[in-house]
Design an enzyme around this catalytic site. Structure first.
Site, short mmCIF file in Angstrom:
data_model
loop_
_atom_site.label_atom_id
_atom_site.label_comp_id
_atom_site.label_asym_id
_atom_site.label_seq_id
_atom_site.Cartn_x
_atom_site.Cartn_y
_atom_site.Cartn_z
N LEU A 151 0.83 -1.21 0.00
CA LEU A 151 0.00 0.00 0.00
C LEU A 151 0.86 1.26 0.00
O LEU A 151 2.01 1.24 0.45
CB LEU A 151 -0.95 0.02 1.21
CG LEU A 151 -0.39 0.07 2.63
CD1 LEU A 151 0.12 1.44 3.03
CD2 LEU A 151 -1.47 -0.39 3.59
N LYS A 152 0.28 2.35 -0.53
CA LYS A 152 0.95 3.65 -0.51
C LYS A 152 0.24 4.53 0.51
O LYS A 152 -1.00 4.60 0.49
CB LYS A 152 0.85 4.34 -1.88
CG LYS A 152 1.46 3.61 -3.02
CD LYS A 152 1.33 4.39 -4.32
CE LYS A 152 -0.10 4.46 -4.86
NZ LYS A 152 -0.69 3.21 -5.30
N GLY A 258 11.42 10.16 -0.33
CA GLY A 258 11.60 10.08 1.13
C GLY A 258 10.62 9.07 1.66
O GLY A 258 10.22 8.13 0.96
N CYS A 261 9.57 4.10 3.57
CA CYS A 261 9.83 2.84 2.86
C CYS A 261 11.02 2.88 1.90
O CYS A 261 11.97 2.13 2.10
CB CYS A 261 8.56 2.41 2.11
SG CYS A 261 7.27 1.93 3.26
P1 NAD Z 1 4.41 2.57 12.11
O1 NAD Z 1 5.61 3.06 12.84
O2 NAD Z 1 3.40 3.54 11.59
O3 NAD Z 1 3.62 1.51 13.03
C1 NAD Z 1 4.24 0.50 13.77
C2 NAD Z 1 3.43 0.30 15.04
O4 NAD Z 1 3.95 -0.83 15.73
C3 NAD Z 1 3.52 1.48 16.03
O5 NAD Z 1 2.22 1.93 16.34
C4 NAD Z 1 4.23 0.89 17.25
O6 NAD Z 1 3.77 1.44 18.47
C5 NAD Z 1 3.86 -0.58 17.12
N1 NAD Z 1 4.77 -1.48 17.84
C6 NAD Z 1 6.11 -1.49 17.89
N2 NAD Z 1 6.57 -2.49 18.66
C7 NAD Z 1 5.48 -3.16 19.12
C8 NAD Z 1 5.29 -4.28 19.96
N3 NAD Z 1 6.33 -4.94 20.48
N4 NAD Z 1 4.04 -4.68 20.21
C9 NAD Z 1 2.98 -4.03 19.71
N5 NAD Z 1 3.09 -2.95 18.89
C10 NAD Z 1 4.33 -2.51 18.61
O7 NAD Z 1 4.97 1.67 10.91
P2 NAD Z 1 4.29 1.40 9.48
O8 NAD Z 1 4.58 2.56 8.57
O9 NAD Z 1 2.90 0.94 9.66
O10 NAD Z 1 5.20 0.20 8.96
C11 NAD Z 1 5.09 -1.10 9.50
C12 NAD Z 1 5.82 -2.06 8.57
O11 NAD Z 1 5.15 -2.10 7.31
C13 NAD Z 1 7.27 -1.69 8.30
O12 NAD Z 1 8.03 -2.84 8.17
C14 NAD Z 1 7.18 -0.98 6.95
O13 NAD Z 1 8.37 -1.07 6.23
C15 NAD Z 1 6.07 -1.77 6.28
N6 NAD Z 1 5.36 -1.02 5.23
C16 NAD Z 1 5.03 0.29 5.44
C17 NAD Z 1 4.32 0.96 4.45
C18 NAD Z 1 3.95 2.41 4.62
O14 NAD Z 1 3.58 3.03 3.63
N7 NAD Z 1 4.03 2.98 5.82
C19 NAD Z 1 3.94 0.30 3.26
C20 NAD Z 1 4.26 -1.05 3.11
C21 NAD Z 1 4.98 -1.70 4.11
#
Ligand code: NAD
Length: 434
Positions: A151-152, A258, A261
């Protein structure tokens, strides 16, 4: 199905809401108590179009619950998604500490056989590490599936509800069938579910992001050559994008990519390859070009105002790394602010969604934040457009001119037409255009 999503950030919350929308019972768990409290009170901690209504609707129906209790969450769920952050470690590799901490927690609280899904972006080989970590804690059967998310931010709901493809990495037939069943409502128009082994699924995510980052850095290099040679990168972009093999997406020049990801995934893939004794030369260049590109406007600003910018104020429009999100991780605006402040300048800034995030990051100590984009222009030497939010695309140029101390625009995303802007009496700089 009874699902849990551990980590309720950009990915976890969107995935949880969309799975609930499809009729599943979902618990979104996070160890950030404040975040879960907000969600229980109907407050969405991030800016993501369409998310609030979807969360509200499913929370009301009782399909979407929020919790900080890992034990209860694990016990009640048959499929558990890990969607916590995997930020870059000091050496650029993905920091798996959150993922593995969650795996340990899951293992400790297993009360029946379960499927655990790596939704976080994790390096090749992580599914095995997650499996080993869980298996150390429990004798119940666990299958770890890799299911990277594409997702974006800014279009996350649409991307999740109507994905181009769903990648499922598992060698377990039953788990593959269960995951296909779960995703069936999202692929009704024929978009494929691609089942493969865990390692290939993990690598697919990095390959996708790295190729997109490569397109951007490639185009920025072409733009930099255009400005030196007197060519117009807009025309070059149209010329190459019309070739179906190349396509128009991700070839817009600007002040670099930026976000949470591309920068970290490119770094992590370079790091992974070195662990396999392979040197990814192309990706190293992609990263280096992007780092320089974030500063692409600085020589133009120096050309116009000199190297010493003390006593001058500049106005930034756009702080988030791209439109329609409040995410400022690795945002080019942050580099721009640092470079300008180092040269003595003061900064005014506006962003339609990222002002709270900017305050949270402490940016208000160096930057004056304005609720109104035009108020931010007062006594400023120039407008610097960093993020191409829709609301900046057709501004009132007469008001801009009247409020700026000098009529100068630096357009880091090439959203304005050079002839039109110059006719209005502005000095105008953009990326790779004469
Ligand atoms: P984020 O920082 O927005 O969310 C991560 C959440 O995990 C936070 O709310 C944090 O409090 C929680 N967390 C951390 N440790 C924890 C634990 N031990 N127990 C419970 N909760 C915990 O991150 P995100 O942007 O959602 O990204 C998550 C993953 O998905 C990453 O690996 C990222 O690379 C991947 N991803 C992100 C996107 C994007 O657009 N943001 C897109 C595709 C993939």
């Amino acid at each position: 199905m009874k699902l849990a999503v551990i980590g309720s950030g950009y990915v976890g919350l969107v995935a949880g809401a969309c799975f609930a929308e499809a009729g599943n019972e979902v618990i979104c768990m996070d160890n950030n108590k404040e975040k879960i409290e907000q969600l229980k009170n109907g407050i969405i901690p991030i800016y993501e179009p369409g998310l609030e209504v979807m969360v509200e609707r499913n929370a009301k129906k009782g399909k979407l619950l929020f919790s900080t209790d890992i034990k209860d969450t694990v016990e009640k769920s048959e499929i558990i998604f890990i969607a916590v952050g995997t930020p870059p470690d000091e050496d650029g590799s993905a920091d798996l500490s959150h993922v593995l901490a969650v795996a340990t927690d899951i293992g400790r609280h297993m009360n029946s056989p379960k499927i655990v899904v790596d939704k976080s972006t994790v390096p090749v080989g992580t599914a095995k590490r997650v499996y080993d970590t869980i298996a150390k804690e429990t004798s119940y059967k666990v299958v770890v599936v890799s299911n990277p998310e594409f997702l974006k931010e800014g279009a996350a709901i649409d991307d999740f509800m109507y994905p181009d493809r769903v990648v499922i990495g598992t060698s377990d037939q039953d788990a593959a069938e269960k995951m296909q069943e779960l995703y069936a409502p999202f692929v009704r128009t024929g978009n494929p579910i691609i089942v493969m082994d865990e390692l290939s699924a993990e690598l697919t995510k990095y390959a996708a992001n790295s190729l997109l980052a490569t397109k951007i850095s490639f185009m920025n290099e072409i733009a930099n050559l255009c400005s030196r040679a007197g060519a117009d990168v807009t025309m070059v972009r149209k010329g190459i994008g019309s070739d179906k093999r190349i396509g128009y997406s991700f070839i817009f020049p600007g002040v670099g990519y930026g976000g949470s990801c591309f920068p970290k995934d490119v770094k992590a893939l370079i790091r992974t390859s070195s662990q396999f004794d392979y040197d990814m030369r192309l990706l190293k260049s992609v990263e280096a070009v992007n780092e320089d590109q974030k500063k692409a406007l600085i020589p133009m600003i120096e050309e116009q105002f000199g190297k010493d910018l003390s006593g001058r104020t500049f106005t930034l429009w756009g702080l988030s790394f791209k439109p329609k999100t409040d995410d400022m991780r690795e945002a080019p605006a942050r580099v721009m602010i640092k470079e300008l402040v180092e040269r003595g300048a003061s900064i005014n800034a506006h962003d339609p969604a990222a002002m709270d995030e900017a305050r949270r990051l402490g940016l208000h100590k160096h930057v004056s934040l304005f609720e109104d984009p035009y108020d931010a222009l007062e006594n400023s030497s120039a407008l610097i457009l960093v993020t191409e939010w829709l609301e900046y695309r057709e501004p009132n140029f007469n008001t801009i001119k009247a409020r700026l101390a000098e009529p100068v625009i630096f357009d880091g995303r090439n959203i304005y037409k050079p002839e039109k802007i110059r006719e209005l009496g502005f000095t105008y700089f953009s990326i790779g255009r004469p």
